[in-house]
Design a protein around this motif. Structure first.
Motif, mmCIF file in Angstrom:
data_model
loop_
_atom_site.group_PDB
_atom_site.id
_atom_site.type_symbol
_atom_site.label_atom_id
_atom_site.label_comp_id
_atom_site.label_asym_id
_atom_site.label_seq_id
_atom_site.Cartn_x
_atom_site.Cartn_y
_atom_site.Cartn_z
ATOM 1 N N VAL A 234 0.831 -1.199 0.000
ATOM 2 C CA VAL A 234 0.000 0.000 0.000
ATOM 3 C C VAL A 234 0.869 1.253 0.000
ATOM 4 N N VAL A 235 1.967 1.238 0.745
ATOM 5 C CA VAL A 235 2.857 2.401 0.780
ATOM 6 C C VAL A 235 3.445 2.645 -0.608
ATOM 7 N N TYR A 236 4.027 1.611 -1.206
ATOM 8 C CA TYR A 236 4.592 1.770 -2.547
ATOM 9 C C TYR A 236 3.506 2.093 -3.573
ATOM 10 N N GLY A 237 2.365 1.407 -3.474
ATOM 11 C CA GLY A 237 1.285 1.641 -4.419
ATOM 12 C C GLY A 237 0.727 3.048 -4.315
ATOM 13 N N GLY A 238 0.613 3.570 -3.093
ATOM 14 C CA GLY A 238 0.119 4.929 -2.911
ATOM 15 C C GLY A 238 1.036 5.960 -3.532
ATOM 16 N N VAL A 239 2.341 5.786 -3.339
ATOM 17 C CA VAL A 239 3.306 6.716 -3.938
ATOM 18 C C VAL A 239 3.273 6.591 -5.459
ATOM 19 N N MET A 240 3.181 5.354 -5.974
ATOM 20 C CA MET A 240 3.088 5.161 -7.416
ATOM 21 C C MET A 240 1.861 5.885 -7.966
ATOM 22 N N GLY A 241 0.715 5.748 -7.302
ATOM 23 C CA GLY A 241 -0.489 6.418 -7.756
ATOM 24 C C GLY A 241 -0.330 7.924 -7.791
ATOM 25 N N ALA A 242 0.326 8.483 -6.779
ATOM 26 C CA ALA A 242 0.543 9.930 -6.736
ATOM 27 C C ALA A 242 1.449 10.387 -7.880
ATOM 28 N N ILE A 243 2.477 9.595 -8.194
ATOM 29 C CA ILE A 243 3.374 9.938 -9.309
ATOM 30 C C ILE A 243 2.610 9.913 -10.627
ATOM 31 N N LEU A 244 1.847 8.853 -10.853
ATOM 32 C CA LEU A 244 1.095 8.730 -12.099
ATOM 33 C C LEU A 244 0.057 9.848 -12.229
ATOM 34 N N ALA A 245 -0.553 10.247 -11.095
ATOM 35 C CA ALA A 245 -1.550 11.313 -11.132
ATOM 36 C C ALA A 245 -0.947 12.659 -11.517
#
Length: 396
Positions: A234-245
């Motif tokens: 979730v930590v890595y996925g959340g940061v990935m989502g923020a980058i993609l956004a």
């Protein structure tokens, strides 16, 4: 700190071995350890000392003693930071929380200021965020932000490059714009102008890609299981989502779920806020989350669906597989990441993973370092099973 073999064995075996080793080493009293070695041993003994029976009693005694004394706990944290590098400190802190139940590590600003930020610690903070007192919340946010910024440094450039590399860069334009310079073609077409004496290339013409500022070329949906076992992911996925956004060419949605579904897309501008919107723990209804995410699919052939879960479904597994088949049949490119972390092979539902794989959704664990090439391959329409194996990841 120089040590002989008896001292090293004493450090390995603990205090219970002190008397026996002293007989061999010829100690004259006081034990084998002194000074910094004694302090180091005491710091480790707090977590790892004593046999199993004694450890339980000692744990209760010491936990009660330290629980009301933030300064003593802060001193212990300072000791281990002085003797070990940050990676080892992170492991010891994790053991302190899990083995000794030292939740007070996270409830006092004085001790939080001494804690070494780590992925494991962020996961624990997020799972206990509603219990952290107001006086310590800002210190907790600083720890989460430190970890987020470290992940951003590792992933932002690679993920952005992966997205740029997957978009159509074949069209050229007479409009001159430095960000759209086609460096490879410009250099190749001007090699005839290379000045060997000065060792410089003197171009007489330049080539530019067509403008690449078209917005929302792809729709990326990140759907994350927020059960406790998925904390690192979730930590890595959340940061990935923020980058993609943050990439204009992508329309990005970030959704987390347990038995309920929470849309965190509006928090993507700040990955720390996004992570604090997560509530680790609870049951799992993957089917409900996928049904919610289907509402965002408006052009299936330009949609990438990333499901991050261990596939232990508490809802309707048969309906979940049907939904996955429906999405892939419509043209959605879907991936299931059983883990997005450096922690190794995860525990997951192999039966459901096999059914998802048969439905056209490859399921595999992925380290953060392998995420950019997988993302680029998915956007380019490459076979993800083949790509995963090429990257050293074995799909189910």
């Amino acid at each position: 700190m120089p040590t002989d073999r008896y001292t090293r064995w004493r450090l390995v075996l603990g205090k219970a071995a002190d008397d026996g080793l002293c007989q061999f080493a010829g100690c004259k009293g006081g034990g084998l350890l002194s000074g910094d070695l004694a302090n180091l041993d005491q710091a480790l003994g707090f977590i790892y000392g004593g046999d199993e029976g004694q450890q339980d009693d000692t744990s209760k005694k010491r936990s009660a003693g330290l629980g009301s004394s933030a300064p003593r706990l802060a001193k212990w944290l300072g000791d281990i930071r002085g003797y070990f590098n940050k990676d080892v400190v992170a492991v010891i802190q994790k053991d302190a929380i899990e083995r000794k139940g030292l939740k007070q590590l996270l409830f006092e600003p004085e001790t939080l200021a001494q804690v070494t930020p780590s992925i494991d610690l962020v996961g624990t903070l997020l799972s206990l965020k509603n219990m952290i007192p107001d006086s310590a919340k800002e210190a907790a946010r600083q720890i989460v932000r430190a970890v987020v910024e470290e992940i951003l440094k590792r992933l932002r450039g690679q993920l952005e490059q992966a997205v740029r590399g997957s978009l159509d860069r074949s069209r050229h334009s007479p409009i001159r714009s430095l960000p759209n310079m086609d460096w490879q073609r410009t250099i190749r077409r001007n090699l005839k102008n290379y000045d060997r004496t000065r060792e410089i290339l003197i171009p007489d013409n330049f080539h530019f890609f067509a403008r690449q500022h078209r917005r929302r070329q792809w729709n990326v949906i990140v759907c994350m299981d927020q059960s406790g076992s998925m904390a690192d992911s979730v930590v890595y996925g959340g940061v990935m989502g923020a980058i993609l956004a943050s990439i204009p060419a992508l329309e990005t949605h970030v959704v987390v779920f347990d038995t309920e579904v929470v849309d965190l897309t509006e928090k993507c501008h700040d990955p720390v806020d996004l992570l604090f919107g997560v509530q680790l723990g609870g049951g799992t209804d993957i089917n409900r989350a996928v049904a919610y995410c289907q509402e965002f699919v408006h052009d299936p052939r330009k949609t990438l669906f990333i499901l991050i879960t261990d596939l232990y479904e508490g809802g309707n597994a048969r309906e979940l597989v049907r939904r996955m088949e429906e999405m892939t049949a419509a043209g959605v490119r879907a991936i299931c990441l059983l883990a997005l972390s450096d922690s190794g092979v995860p525990a997951y539902d192999e039966n459901l993973a096999g059914k998802c794989g048969a439905a056209g959704v490859p399921c595999f664990a992925c380290t953060p370092a392998l995420l950019p090439p997988l993302l680029e391959g998915a956007l380019k329409g490459q076979d993800l099973h083949t790509l995963a194996e090429r990257c050293g990841v074995k799909p189910t």
